[in-house]
Design a protein around this motif. Structure first.
Motif, short mmCIF file in Angstrom:
data_model
loop_
_atom_site.label_atom_id
_atom_site.label_comp_id
_atom_site.label_asym_id
_atom_site.label_seq_id
_atom_site.Cartn_x
_atom_site.Cartn_y
_atom_site.Cartn_z
N SER A 47 0.82 -1.17 -0.15
CA SER A 47 -0.08 0.00 -0.06
C SER A 47 0.79 1.17 -0.06
N ALA A 48 0.16 2.46 -0.05
CA ALA A 48 0.93 3.55 -0.25
C ALA A 48 1.40 3.80 1.17
N SER A 61 4.37 1.68 1.53
CA SER A 61 5.58 2.11 0.87
C SER A 61 6.24 3.29 1.54
N ARG A 62 5.67 4.16 2.05
CA ARG A 62 6.28 5.30 2.77
C ARG A 62 7.20 4.83 3.88
N THR A 79 2.59 1.65 -7.39
CA THR A 79 2.12 2.18 -5.87
C THR A 79 3.59 2.66 -5.24
N LYS A 137 5.18 5.57 -7.43
CA LYS A 137 4.55 6.78 -7.49
C LYS A 137 4.77 7.32 -6.14
N THR A 138 4.47 6.47 -4.73
CA THR A 138 5.10 7.21 -3.54
C THR A 138 6.12 8.04 -3.80
#
Length: 243
Positions: free
Chosen positions: A113-114, A117-118, A145, A148-149
């Motif tokens: 998930s975003a 990912s962070r 994802t 993009k993050t």
């Protein structure tokens, strides 16, 4: 000159993604390596390919359900080449500490998930800064994802798109997400495709390349690097091809 990356260390020569596997790559004179990352339950970066423990350890459960300390006590020799000693799952911190000889790392992160990912991007950034490896790491993924993050968060390290199936315009995707590397399944390669990617400033890295004739064919196509399970074989093959 085509560069050589050891795949999960030296997957064909020692248990994958373990310290003995990475040392086998170094023994061959290969100082570039590709490896896989998952988060432990306490958000430590662990070097293991699958999200579950079954294939390489024989145990049940997900990597994410275990602490780093617990994972580093689990033997990960199952399904790989015979090896006489225990091969625990390493953390990325442990790998950076144990094998400072490496000149470059492809760190592949699986989908998430975003939010996840962070967490991964932050953990990688902190660890790379701590070890002073800013010029020696590219973070790669097939996850749009994650890419993009990374782009939207101002992630400071180079990134790369991992592409296995060839269902999209790879170059356009690399440009969209600000990638510097294109990591291709070798079956997708042609001289024209490689040249098109390189013309856009992309480093083209190809996996998993284990046959001498294939290594030579890809070198002739102009790929920038190959990722192989057999670093010793690759070194011998490319040395022969260079005369």
């Amino acid at each position: 000159m085509t560069l050589i990356y050891g795949h999960r260390g030296a997957r064909g020569e020692a248990p994958e993604n373990t310290l003995p596997s990475f040392r086998r790559a170094l023994d061959a004179g290969v100082k570039r390596v590709e490896l896989d990352l998952h988060l432990s339950s306490d958000r430590q970066l662990m070097v293991i390919h699958d999200p579950t423990l079954r294939r390489t350890t024989g145990l049940g459960g997900k990597v994410a359900h275990h602490s780093a300390a617990d994972l580093m006590r689990i033997d990960a020799r199952r399904g790989g080449p015979d090896w006489p000693e225990l091969c625990p799952i390493p953390s990325l911190e442990q790998l950076f500490t144990a094998c400072p000889e490496f000149e470059h790392y492809q760190l592949e992160v699986k989908s998430g998930s975003a939010g996840q990912s962070r967490i991964v991007l932050d953990a990688v950034t902190k660890l790379v800064e701590r070890f002073g490896l800013q010029d020696k790491v590219v973070l790669t993924s097939s996850s749009r994802t994650l890419l993009k993050t990374a782009r939207d968060s101002g992630f400071s390290l180079p990134t790369g798109l991992v592409e296995e199936y060839g269902l999209i315009d790879w170059i356009k995707s690399c440009k969209r997400y600000g990638c510097d590397y294109l990591i291709l399944n070798w079956k997708l390669c042609s001289a024209q495709r490689v040249a098109s990617a390189k013309a856009q400033g992309l480093h083209v890295s190809v996996w998993t390349v284990n046959e001498p004739a294939l290594m030579q064919r890809l070198v002739d196509m102009g790929v920038d690097s190959i990722i192989t399970d057999f670093p010793h074989l690759a070194v011998d093959t490319l040395a022969d091809s260079r005369g």
